[in-house]
Design a protein around this motif. Structure first.
Motif, PDB file in Angstrom:
ATOM      1  N   GLY A   1       0.853  -1.199   0.070  1.00  0.00           N
ATOM      2  CA  GLY A   1       0.152   0.172  -0.073  1.00  0.00           C
ATOM      3  C   GLY A   1       0.888   1.247   0.309  1.00  0.00           C
ATOM      4  N   PRO A   2       1.898   1.372   1.027  1.00  0.00           N
ATOM      5  CA  PRO A   2       2.594   2.553   1.038  1.00  0.00           C
ATOM      6  C   PRO A   2       3.475   2.908  -0.353  1.00  0.00           C
ATOM      7  CG  PRO A   2       2.643   1.510   3.081  1.00  0.00           C
ATOM      8  CD  PRO A   2       1.978   0.469   2.232  1.00  0.00           C
ATOM      9  N   LEU A   3       3.771   1.571  -0.868  1.00  0.00           N
ATOM     10  CA  LEU A   3       4.697   1.721  -1.950  1.00  0.00           C
ATOM     11  C   LEU A   3       3.971   2.158  -3.285  1.00  0.00           C
ATOM     12  CD1 LEU A   3       7.583   0.451  -2.466  1.00  0.00           C
ATOM     13  CD2 LEU A   3       6.355  -1.382  -3.787  1.00  0.00           C
ATOM     14  N   HIS A   4       2.702   1.867  -3.551  1.00  0.00           N
ATOM     15  CA  HIS A   4       1.889   2.451  -4.485  1.00  0.00           C
ATOM     16  C   HIS A   4       1.369   3.771  -4.311  1.00  0.00           C
ATOM     17  CE1 HIS A   4       1.895  -2.118  -5.718  1.00  0.00           C
ATOM     18  NE2 HIS A   4       1.680  -1.480  -6.927  1.00  0.00           N
ATOM     19  N   HIS A   5       1.093   3.931  -3.061  1.00  0.00           N
ATOM     20  CA  HIS A   5       0.606   5.603  -2.749  1.00  0.00           C
ATOM     21  C   HIS A   5       1.840   6.181  -2.958  1.00  0.00           C
ATOM     22  CE1 HIS A   5       0.294   8.790  -0.344  1.00  0.00           C
ATOM     23  NE2 HIS A   5      -0.914   8.837  -0.083  1.00  0.00           N
ATOM     24  N   ARG A   6       2.927   6.146  -2.904  1.00  0.00           N
ATOM     25  CA  ARG A   6       4.268   6.873  -3.110  1.00  0.00           C
ATOM     26  C   ARG A   6       4.343   6.905  -4.568  1.00  0.00           C
ATOM     27  NH1 ARG A   6      10.131   7.494  -0.278  1.00  0.00           N
ATOM     28  NH2 ARG A   6       8.698   8.272   1.523  1.00  0.00           N
ATOM     29  N   TRP A   7       4.099   5.757  -5.252  1.00  0.00           N
ATOM     30  CA  TRP A   7       4.370   5.998  -6.757  1.00  0.00           C
ATOM     31  C   TRP A   7       3.188   6.785  -7.315  1.00  0.00           C
ATOM     32  CZ3 TRP A   7       0.514   3.429 -10.026  1.00  0.00           C
ATOM     33  CH2 TRP A   7       1.010   3.411 -11.486  1.00  0.00           C
ATOM     34  N   LEU A   8       1.959   6.407  -6.964  1.00  0.00           N
ATOM     35  CA  LEU A   8       0.799   7.146  -7.517  1.00  0.00           C
ATOM     36  C   LEU A   8       0.807   8.693  -7.389  1.00  0.00           C
ATOM     37  CD1 LEU A   8      -1.851   6.608  -9.005  1.00  0.00           C
ATOM     38  CD2 LEU A   8      -3.008   6.422  -6.750  1.00  0.00           C
ATOM     39  N   HIS A   9       1.148   9.146  -6.049  1.00  0.00           N
ATOM     40  CA  HIS A   9       0.950  10.427  -5.913  1.00  0.00           C
ATOM     41  C   HIS A   9       2.351  11.388  -5.982  1.00  0.00           C
ATOM     42  CE1 HIS A   9      -3.117  10.197  -4.840  1.00  0.00           C
ATOM     43  NE2 HIS A   9      -2.789   9.060  -4.025  1.00  0.00           N
ATOM     44  N   ARG A  10       3.701  10.415  -6.388  1.00  0.00           N
ATOM     45  CA  ARG A  10       4.977  10.928  -6.619  1.00  0.00           C
ATOM     46  C   ARG A  10       5.183  11.762  -5.267  1.00  0.00           C
ATOM     47  NH1 ARG A  10       2.736  11.714 -12.065  1.00  0.00           N
ATOM     48  NH2 ARG A  10       3.828  10.357 -13.379  1.00  0.00           N
ATOM     49  N   THR A  11       4.877  11.376  -4.188  1.00  0.00           N
ATOM     50  CA  THR A  11       5.235  12.234  -3.097  1.00  0.00           C
ATOM     51  C   THR A  11       6.835  12.316  -2.688  1.00  0.00           C
ATOM     52  OG1 THR A  11       4.808  10.268  -1.664  1.00  0.00           O
ATOM     53  CG2 THR A  11       2.982  11.769  -1.902  1.00  0.00           C
ATOM     54  N   LEU A  12       7.372  11.354  -2.840  1.00  0.00           N
ATOM     55  CA  LEU A  12       8.740  11.261  -2.647  1.00  0.00           C
ATOM     56  C   LEU A  12       9.300  10.242  -3.736  1.00  0.00           C
ATOM     57  CD1 LEU A  12       9.031  11.409   1.391  1.00  0.00           C
ATOM     58  CD2 LEU A  12       9.765  13.166  -0.368  1.00  0.00           C
ATOM     59  N   PRO A  13      10.789  10.119  -3.889  1.00  0.00           N
ATOM     60  CA  PRO A  13      11.345   9.115  -4.748  1.00  0.00           C
ATOM     61  C   PRO A  13      11.106   7.734  -4.427  1.00  0.00           C
ATOM     62  CG  PRO A  13      12.936  10.855  -4.083  1.00  0.00           C
ATOM     63  CD  PRO A  13      11.695  11.130  -3.146  1.00  0.00           C
ATOM     64  N   LEU A  14      10.959   6.530  -4.985  1.00  0.00           N
ATOM     65  CA  LEU A  14      10.583   5.333  -5.005  1.00  0.00           C
ATOM     66  C   LEU A  14      11.962   4.934  -5.051  1.00  0.00           C
ATOM     67  CD1 LEU A  14       8.234   3.847  -4.285  1.00  0.00           C
ATOM     68  CD2 LEU A  14       7.828   3.333  -6.646  1.00  0.00           C
ATOM     69  N   THR A  15      12.397   4.238  -3.791  1.00  0.00           N
ATOM     70  CA  THR A  15      13.752   3.793  -3.961  1.00  0.00           C
ATOM     71  C   THR A  15      13.718   2.362  -3.232  1.00  0.00           C
ATOM     72  OG1 THR A  15      14.202   4.770  -1.718  1.00  0.00           O
ATOM     73  CG2 THR A  15      14.702   5.973  -3.740  1.00  0.00           C
ATOM     74  N   HIS A  16      14.689   1.680  -3.530  1.00  0.00           N
ATOM     75  CA  HIS A  16      14.985   0.467  -2.785  1.00  0.00           C
ATOM     76  C   HIS A  16      15.223   0.575  -1.192  1.00  0.00           C
ATOM     77  CE1 HIS A  16      17.000  -1.972  -6.408  1.00  0.00           C
ATOM     78  NE2 HIS A  16      15.871  -1.655  -6.698  1.00  0.00           N
ATOM     79  N   ALA A  17      15.836   1.728  -0.754  1.00  0.00           N
ATOM     80  CA  ALA A  17      15.937   1.853   0.738  1.00  0.00           C
ATOM     81  C   ALA A  17      14.583   2.134   1.222  1.00  0.00           C
ATOM     82  CB  ALA A  17      16.729   3.172   0.899  1.00  0.00           C
ATOM     83  N   TYR A  18      13.801   2.714   0.631  1.00  0.00           N
ATOM     84  CA  TYR A  18      12.175   2.893   0.993  1.00  0.00           C
ATOM     85  C   TYR A  18      11.551   1.512   1.323  1.00  0.00           C
ATOM     86  CZ  TYR A  18       7.443   4.434   1.136  1.00  0.00           C
ATOM     87  OH  TYR A  18       5.958   4.454   1.348  1.00  0.00           O
ATOM     88  N   ALA A  19      11.637   0.718   0.025  1.00  0.00           N
ATOM     89  CA  ALA A  19      11.242  -0.674  -0.017  1.00  0.00           C
ATOM     90  C   ALA A  19      11.800  -1.517   1.303  1.00  0.00           C
ATOM     91  CB  ALA A  19      11.578  -1.339  -1.212  1.00  0.00           C
ATOM     92  N   ASP A  20      13.074  -1.324   1.472  1.00  0.00           N
ATOM     93  CA  ASP A  20      13.532  -2.217   2.621  1.00  0.00           C
ATOM     94  C   ASP A  20      13.083  -1.524   4.045  1.00  0.00           C
ATOM     95  OD1 ASP A  20      15.190  -3.496   0.744  1.00  0.00           O
ATOM     96  OD2 ASP A  20      17.060  -2.512   1.233  1.00  0.00           O
ATOM     97  N   THR A  21      12.758  -0.489   4.249  1.00  0.00           N
ATOM     98  CA  THR A  21      12.425   0.280   5.341  1.00  0.00           C
ATOM     99  C   THR A  21      10.916  -0.200   5.758  1.00  0.00           C
ATOM    100  OG1 THR A  21      13.694   2.221   5.176  1.00  0.00           O
ATOM    101  CG2 THR A  21      11.743   2.282   6.475  1.00  0.00           C
ATOM    102  N   LEU A  22      10.078  -0.328   4.511  1.00  0.00           N
ATOM    103  CA  LEU A  22       8.650  -0.755   4.624  1.00  0.00           C
ATOM    104  C   LEU A  22       8.922  -2.478   5.227  1.00  0.00           C
ATOM    105  CD1 LEU A  22       7.012   0.440   1.312  1.00  0.00           C
ATOM    106  CD2 LEU A  22       6.707   1.226   3.595  1.00  0.00           C
ATOM    107  N   VAL A  23       9.634  -3.147   4.683  1.00  0.00           N
ATOM    108  CA  VAL A  23       9.657  -4.434   5.331  1.00  0.00           C
ATOM    109  C   VAL A  23      10.097  -4.438   6.587  1.00  0.00           C
ATOM    110  CG1 VAL A  23      11.056  -6.625   5.127  1.00  0.00           C
ATOM    111  CG2 VAL A  23      10.180  -5.487   2.901  1.00  0.00           C
TER     112      VAL A  23
END
Length: 208
Positions: free
Chosen positions: A175-197
């Motif tokens: 959910g957070p991954l697609h929210h950031r992608w859809l709204h372009r709130t902040l860059p979509l990065t591997h670091a962000y994905a790792d933090t979500l996990v």
């Protein structure tokens, strides 16, 4: 006696089909779903529009785009060494497996070949519920169910609280991954994905 062979119709058909896929994805990226037409796809692909109506007789434009997307996803999965919509890795290390999947999702969403047409179809799906439902059922749901199965396996292994709903657990990740992608709130990065996990697993483990 001539050694000249007759043209291979199957190879010719496959080239035409690939050209149609590429044309459909390019046009929906450039003009949006509503302005993409069967005639435009045919012209861009260099085929007659009757070819498209013959191969995709029902709701041709949507059918072509859906098949083109499925093909694109399969190619991306093969390039990554997996199968689109099938089982995700189960190495016994849930965090590592989820990071792998989310990082691959980040790469896909950041790839213009996926980003532009996906946004176009997602936008159209908001105003066309039938198209949105088909998009979800054929493209998203198989991938989501694969992740659900991995979470269920983690529950059986004791890595996730058995009382947790696997589908909701998955949504905490994607959910957070697609929210950031859809709204372009902040860059979509591997670091962000790792933090979500990391954040999600702290709450899902059920451990103090």
């Amino acid at each position: 006696m001539s050694d000249t062979k007759a043209p291979d119709s199957s190879r010719r058909s496959e080239r035409s089909r690939r050209a149609i896929y590429a044309a459909a994805l390019d046009l929906v990226s450039e003009a949006g779903y509503a302005k993409t037409t069967v005639e435009g796809i045919a012209a861009r692909a260099g085929v007659g529009k009757q070819t498209i109506y013959r191969w995709w007789p029902a709701n041709s434009k949507a059918a072509v785009l859906m098949e083109a997307f499925l093909d694109l996803a399969e190619q991306a999965a093969e390039a990554a060494g997996g199968d689109a919509g099938r089982e995700i890795p189960d190495t016994g290390d849930l965090a590592a497996d989820l990071r792998l999947v989310l990082r691959a999702t980040v790469d896909e969403l950041n790839d213009p070949a996926f980003d532009r047409p996906t946004r176009a179809l997602a936008a159209e799906g908001v105003v066309d519920p039938a198209l949105g439902a088909e998009f979800t059922a054929k493209l998203l749901e198989p991938q989501l169910q694969a992740c659900v199965r991995r979470i269920e396996a983690a529950q059986r292994a004791g890595d996730i609280d058995p009382a947790v709903d696997p589908r909701i657990a998955l949504e905490l990740l994607v959910g957070p991954l697609h929210h950031r992608w859809l709204h372009r709130t902040l860059p979509l990065t591997h670091a962000y994905a790792d933090t979500l996990v990391d954040y999600a697993l702290r709450g899902l483990s059920g451990r103090p």
